[in-house]
Design a protein around this motif. Structure first.
Motif, PDB file in Angstrom:
ATOM      1  N   TYR A 215      40.798  50.000  26.329  1.00  0.00           N
ATOM      2  CA  TYR A 215      41.152  48.678  27.187  1.00  0.00           C
ATOM      3  C   TYR A 215      41.210  49.116  29.080  1.00  0.00           C
ATOM      4  CZ  TYR A 215      42.001  45.885  22.936  1.00  0.00           C
ATOM      5  OH  TYR A 215      42.213  45.023  21.735  1.00  0.00           O
ATOM      6  N   LYS A 288      36.665  46.359  27.902  1.00  0.00           N
ATOM      7  CA  LYS A 288      36.571  44.630  28.292  1.00  0.00           C
ATOM      8  C   LYS A 288      37.444  44.651  28.445  1.00  0.00           C
ATOM      9  CE  LYS A 288      36.480  39.985  28.847  1.00  0.00           C
ATOM     10  NZ  LYS A 288      36.418  38.667  28.756  1.00  0.00           N
ATOM     11  N   ASP A 289      39.058  44.243  28.831  1.00  0.00           N
ATOM     12  CA  ASP A 289      40.782  44.959  28.937  1.00  0.00           C
ATOM     13  C   ASP A 289      41.110  43.169  28.127  1.00  0.00           C
ATOM     14  OD1 ASP A 289      43.207  45.500  29.149  1.00  0.00           O
ATOM     15  OD2 ASP A 289      43.150  45.070  31.342  1.00  0.00           O
TER      16      ASP A 289
END
Length: 354
Positions: A215, A288-289
């Motif tokens: 992440y 994507k975080d």
């Protein structure tokens, strides 16, 4: 005997195995067997008369009341919980149902059982509730570690549901006198962990030559606690903890996620050079975080050391080496896990990036 809930899950199963390796006191093991509950975790004690497994929900009050009346446990340890942040983001209702409503129903039956006790039996009874450091929220890079008096500030549906359960447990002590103990632990790792979590996910993907999804920038910090150390801490709290108290359990091992992954990759380079892609670090892929991703957790475990004499025995280096070795030595367990619900989850969460 003692009653354990969630004893087919990662931490619960390790605790059951640890308990029966050290004691002849029987265990009743109540587990709903959701996706993370796995009877293969308990294969080594199949047929052991000291272990009674019951499939069921902590929110099933009739079932719980019957077990308590029949077996008269001297203590209850509650591991049962929905416990994955990512899943709580996608589907929070299960977390509210199990961690909040389920805990409430469970506490009601425990309270009724305890109220009917008398004398030494009543005085010696304990209800130990296992929780998480995530209820405290997120720390900045220079903030002091979480203590037992840190204000709650949960940031995900998971941590909010666990915070609610902690508050219920506290209230049942202060309102009804129920002799409770609460533990808040840092990130666990070790054998039998369902591979939606970072360390087993990385292990399984790396050996298979698949991307290792990280992440964001990978600099989120966690305090890593080897599950065997967590089990010994819970035993210490159950044996000598003071009713109504909270005990933080940490591994004294703050690491960024990216450093954890690189450590595993380096170990696999040495221990499993036959993987499809080496060095394994080439597989690291930033994705994507996570929404609302807490930046840092850190546990101050001085209270449990000061009052109960407990300290973790494993460093991160020794614990992660044991963990990597276990996964490599148990390909059948890994193969069994890596199908069905797990595969569906990885595809939903990471898509083509895992």
């Amino acid at each position: 005997m003692i009653l354990i809930t969630g004893g087919a899950g990662f931490i619960g199963a390790n605790f059951v195995l640890d308990w029966l390796a050290d004691s002849d006191e029987p265990v009743i093991n109540l587990d709903k067997l959701t996706y993370a509950g796995n009877l293969h975790n308990l294969a080594s004690i199949e047929g052991d008369a000291r272990h009674l497994f019951v499939q069921g929900d902590i929110g099933d009050r009739a079932l719980v009341a019957g077990l308590l009346a029949e077996h008269r446990p001297r203590a209850v340890i509650n591991f049962a919980a929905e416990s994955h942040v990512d899943r709580s983001i996608h589907g929070p209702e299960d977390f509210i149902q199990t961690n909040v409503v389920g805990t409430f129903h469970f506490l009601e039956e425990i309270r009724a059982y305890w109220n009917a006790m008398e004398g030494i039996e009543k005085a010696g009874f304990r209800f130990l509730h296992v929780s998480t450091d995530e209820v405290y929220g997120s720390l900045g890079p220079d903030d002091a570690a979480f203590t037992e008096t840190t204000a709650y500030a949960p940031n995900s549906p998971y941590s909010a549901s666990k915070a609610a359960s902690d508050h219920l447990v506290r209230a049942y002590h202060h309102t009804y006198g129920l002799p409770v103990l609460t533990t808040n632990c840092s990130n666990n790792y070790g054998p039998y962990q369902f591979p939606e979590k970072l360390i087993p996910l990385v292990m399984m993907n790396a050996v298979a030559g698949k991307p290792l999804p990280i992440y964001g920038d990978g600099l989120n910090v966690r305090d890593w606690l080897y599950v065997g150390d967590h089990c010994s801490a819970i035993r210490a709290v159950l044996a000598a903890g003071k009713a109504g108290e909270v005990y933080n359990i940490g591994g004294c091992n703050e690491k960024t996620n990216i450093d954890v992954v690189r450590t595993i990759c380096a170990m696999l380079d040495a221990l499993h050079p036959g993987s499809p892609v080496t060095p394994h670090e080439k597989l690291i892929t930033h994705v994507k975080d996570r929404a609302g991703h807490d930046r840092r957790y850190a546990i101050d475990a001085h209270k449990i050391e000061r009052e109960l004499g407990w300290r973790p025995q494993e460093t991160f280096e020794t614990g992660i080496r044991k963990t990597v070795a276990w996964y490599l030595a148990n390909p059948d367990w890994v193969a069994n896990i890596a199908t069905g619900e797990y595969r569906h989850w990885v595809e939903k969460q990471y898509g083509s990036q895992a």
